[in-house]
Design a protein around this motif. Sequence first.
Motif, PDB file in Angstrom:
ATOM      1  N   LEU A  99       0.880  -1.162   0.000  1.00 43.31           N
ATOM      2  CA  LEU A  99       0.000   0.000   0.000  1.00 43.31           C
ATOM      3  C   LEU A  99       0.917   1.211   0.000  1.00 43.31           C
ATOM      4  O   LEU A  99       1.662   1.435   0.960  1.00 43.31           O
ATOM      5  CB  LEU A  99      -0.912  -0.012   1.227  1.00 43.31           C
ATOM      6  CG  LEU A  99      -1.788  -1.257   1.379  1.00 43.31           C
ATOM      7  CD1 LEU A  99      -2.622  -1.171   2.650  1.00 43.31           C
ATOM      8  CD2 LEU A  99      -2.670  -1.465   0.168  1.00 43.31           C
ATOM      9  N   HIS A 126      -1.701   0.700  -5.073  1.00 45.82           N
ATOM     10  CA  HIS A 126      -1.376  -0.678  -4.700  1.00 45.82           C
ATOM     11  C   HIS A 126      -0.266  -1.151  -5.633  1.00 45.82           C
ATOM     12  O   HIS A 126      -0.306  -0.855  -6.821  1.00 45.82           O
ATOM     13  CB  HIS A 126      -2.586  -1.593  -4.905  1.00 45.82           C
ATOM     14  CG  HIS A 126      -3.780  -1.217  -4.109  1.00 45.82           C
ATOM     15  ND1 HIS A 126      -4.619  -0.188  -4.465  1.00 45.82           N
ATOM     16  CD2 HIS A 126      -4.280  -1.738  -2.966  1.00 45.82           C
ATOM     17  CE1 HIS A 126      -5.592  -0.097  -3.573  1.00 45.82           C
ATOM     18  NE2 HIS A 126      -5.410  -1.023  -2.660  1.00 45.82           N
ATOM     19  N   THR A 175       0.784  -6.021   2.967  1.00 47.79           N
ATOM     20  CA  THR A 175      -0.261  -6.924   3.436  1.00 47.79           C
ATOM     21  C   THR A 175       0.345  -8.283   3.751  1.00 47.79           C
ATOM     22  O   THR A 175       1.508  -8.556   3.440  1.00 47.79           O
ATOM     23  CB  THR A 175      -1.355  -7.129   2.365  1.00 47.79           C
ATOM     24  OG1 THR A 175      -0.781  -7.842   1.263  1.00 47.79           O
ATOM     25  CG2 THR A 175      -1.964  -5.819   1.918  1.00 47.79           C
ATOM     26  N   ASN A 207     -10.791  -4.349  -3.340  1.00 47.82           N
ATOM     27  CA  ASN A 207     -11.755  -4.440  -2.246  1.00 47.82           C
ATOM     28  C   ASN A 207     -11.730  -5.852  -1.640  1.00 47.82           C
ATOM     29  O   ASN A 207     -11.708  -6.002  -0.423  1.00 47.82           O
ATOM     30  CB  ASN A 207     -13.156  -4.071  -2.737  1.00 47.82           C
ATOM     31  CG  ASN A 207     -14.133  -3.935  -1.610  1.00 47.82           C
ATOM     32  OD1 ASN A 207     -13.800  -3.437  -0.539  1.00 47.82           O
ATOM     33  ND2 ASN A 207     -15.359  -4.364  -1.836  1.00 47.82           N
ATOM     34  N   SER A 239      -8.632  -6.299   0.458  1.00 51.84           N
ATOM     35  CA  SER A 239      -8.720  -5.618   1.759  1.00 51.84           C
ATOM     36  C   SER A 239      -9.581  -6.404   2.752  1.00 51.84           C
ATOM     37  O   SER A 239      -9.365  -6.309   3.955  1.00 51.84           O
ATOM     38  CB  SER A 239      -9.257  -4.191   1.598  1.00 51.84           C
ATOM     39  OG  SER A 239     -10.631  -4.182   1.320  1.00 51.84           O
ATOM     40  N   ARG A 279      -4.852  -8.805   6.033  1.00 48.86           N
ATOM     41  CA  ARG A 279      -4.566  -7.678   6.928  1.00 48.86           C
ATOM     42  C   ARG A 279      -3.230  -7.050   6.547  1.00 48.86           C
ATOM     43  O   ARG A 279      -2.443  -7.635   5.810  1.00 48.86           O
ATOM     44  CB  ARG A 279      -4.496  -8.145   8.382  1.00 48.86           C
ATOM     45  CG  ARG A 279      -5.669  -8.942   8.863  1.00 48.86           C
ATOM     46  CD  ARG A 279      -6.853  -8.078   9.062  1.00 48.86           C
ATOM     47  NE  ARG A 279      -8.013  -8.875   9.459  1.00 48.86           N
ATOM     48  CZ  ARG A 279      -8.967  -8.436  10.226  1.00 48.86           C
ATOM     49  NH1 ARG A 279      -8.920  -7.212  10.689  1.00 48.86           N
ATOM     50  NH2 ARG A 279      -9.991  -9.190  10.510  1.00 48.86           N
ATOM     51  N   GLN A 293      -6.794  -4.089   9.876  1.00 49.13           N
ATOM     52  CA  GLN A 293      -7.621  -4.042   8.672  1.00 49.13           C
ATOM     53  C   GLN A 293      -7.425  -2.707   7.969  1.00 49.13           C
ATOM     54  O   GLN A 293      -7.032  -1.725   8.590  1.00 49.13           O
ATOM     55  CB  GLN A 293      -9.096  -4.135   9.062  1.00 49.13           C
ATOM     56  CG  GLN A 293      -9.741  -5.427   8.725  1.00 49.13           C
ATOM     57  CD  GLN A 293     -11.237  -5.348   9.005  1.00 49.13           C
ATOM     58  OE1 GLN A 293     -11.658  -4.949  10.077  1.00 49.13           O
ATOM     59  NE2 GLN A 293     -12.018  -5.755   8.035  1.00 49.13           N
ATOM     60  N   TYR A 294      -7.729  -2.702   6.685  1.00 48.96           N
ATOM     61  CA  TYR A 294      -7.773  -1.451   5.941  1.00 48.96           C
ATOM     62  C   TYR A 294      -8.973  -1.498   5.020  1.00 48.96           C
ATOM     63  O   TYR A 294      -9.640  -2.518   4.897  1.00 48.96           O
ATOM     64  CB  TYR A 294      -6.461  -1.190   5.187  1.00 48.96           C
ATOM     65  CG  TYR A 294      -6.195  -2.114   4.017  1.00 48.96           C
ATOM     66  CD1 TYR A 294      -6.416  -1.699   2.717  1.00 48.96           C
ATOM     67  CD2 TYR A 294      -5.712  -3.405   4.209  1.00 48.96           C
ATOM     68  CE1 TYR A 294      -6.166  -2.537   1.640  1.00 48.96           C
ATOM     69  CE2 TYR A 294      -5.456  -4.247   3.143  1.00 48.96           C
ATOM     70  CZ  TYR A 294      -5.684  -3.807   1.862  1.00 48.96           C
ATOM     71  OH  TYR A 294      -5.455  -4.634   0.801  1.00 48.96           O
ATOM     72  N   TRP A 295      -9.268  -0.374   4.384  1.00 54.33           N
ATOM     73  CA  TRP A 295     -10.476  -0.242   3.569  1.00 54.33           C
ATOM     74  C   TRP A 295     -10.100   0.370   2.230  1.00 54.33           C
ATOM     75  O   TRP A 295      -9.137   1.149   2.147  1.00 54.33           O
ATOM     76  CB  TRP A 295     -11.456   0.666   4.317  1.00 54.33           C
ATOM     77  CG  TRP A 295     -12.752   0.923   3.650  1.00 54.33           C
ATOM     78  CD1 TRP A 295     -13.845   0.106   3.632  1.00 54.33           C
ATOM     79  CD2 TRP A 295     -13.118   2.098   2.919  1.00 54.33           C
ATOM     80  NE1 TRP A 295     -14.869   0.706   2.932  1.00 54.33           N
ATOM     81  CE2 TRP A 295     -14.442   1.940   2.485  1.00 54.33           C
ATOM     82  CE3 TRP A 295     -12.451   3.273   2.588  1.00 54.33           C
ATOM     83  CZ2 TRP A 295     -15.114   2.886   1.740  1.00 54.33           C
ATOM     84  CZ3 TRP A 295     -13.120   4.232   1.845  1.00 54.33           C
ATOM     85  CH2 TRP A 295     -14.441   4.027   1.434  1.00 54.33           C
ATOM     86  N   VAL A 296     -10.834   0.035   1.178  1.00 54.88           N
ATOM     87  CA  VAL A 296     -10.584   0.561  -0.158  1.00 54.88           C
ATOM     88  C   VAL A 296     -11.880   1.156  -0.699  1.00 54.88           C
ATOM     89  O   VAL A 296     -12.926   0.505  -0.650  1.00 54.88           O
ATOM     90  CB  VAL A 296     -10.080  -0.551  -1.115  1.00 54.88           C
ATOM     91  CG1 VAL A 296      -9.866  -0.013  -2.519  1.00 54.88           C
ATOM     92  CG2 VAL A 296      -8.791  -1.162  -0.585  1.00 54.88           C
ATOM     93  N   TRP A 314      -6.893   3.429  -0.843  1.00 53.21           N
ATOM     94  CA  TRP A 314      -6.898   2.686   0.416  1.00 53.21           C
ATOM     95  C   TRP A 314      -6.808   3.656   1.595  1.00 53.21           C
ATOM     96  O   TRP A 314      -6.212   4.719   1.495  1.00 53.21           O
ATOM     97  CB  TRP A 314      -5.766   1.661   0.465  1.00 53.21           C
ATOM     98  CG  TRP A 314      -4.387   2.247   0.388  1.00 53.21           C
ATOM     99  CD1 TRP A 314      -3.640   2.446  -0.742  1.00 53.21           C
ATOM    100  CD2 TRP A 314      -3.607   2.732   1.480  1.00 53.21           C
ATOM    101  NE1 TRP A 314      -2.446   3.032  -0.413  1.00 53.21           N
ATOM    102  CE2 TRP A 314      -2.391   3.221   0.945  1.00 53.21           C
ATOM    103  CE3 TRP A 314      -3.801   2.819   2.847  1.00 53.21           C
ATOM    104  CZ2 TRP A 314      -1.381   3.763   1.733  1.00 53.21           C
ATOM    105  CZ3 TRP A 314      -2.801   3.372   3.641  1.00 53.21           C
ATOM    106  CH2 TRP A 314      -1.605   3.828   3.081  1.00 53.21           C
TER     107      TRP A 314
END
Length: 109
Positions: free
Chosen positions: A17, A27, A45, A59, A62, A66, A72-75, A81
């Motif tokens: 990331l 990414h 990751t 997505n 993600s 982890r 955790q992360y979010w897209v 991200w």
Amino acid sequence: MWKRSEVDPSKKYQVALCASPSGSRSHALHPLEHGVPPENTIFLTEVVPTDLLLRRDFNGISKAVRIDGGKQYWVDAHGVWLTMEEVSALEEELEVPWVNGMPPCFAPK
């Protein structure tokens, strides 16, 4: 982002990331055996399932793996991200603790 042809199904990969000094977040494919992460890597990751890499499903990645330390992360829909701390601060309209001190470049509304 990577091309489908860059993924060798016999190898294991992490996703880097990355965040540039200008705020752009991306990414990058990172082979597990390669020691040096891509330029501007903020997090790596866990090992990512090959099918998600081949589909470039950011997505899905993600949700499946982890980042460093088990976080955790979010897209978003445009592939930007965010850490969960950033997401929480945005949702609560608080000052956002940007990981590199710089807000990402979001797509215009």
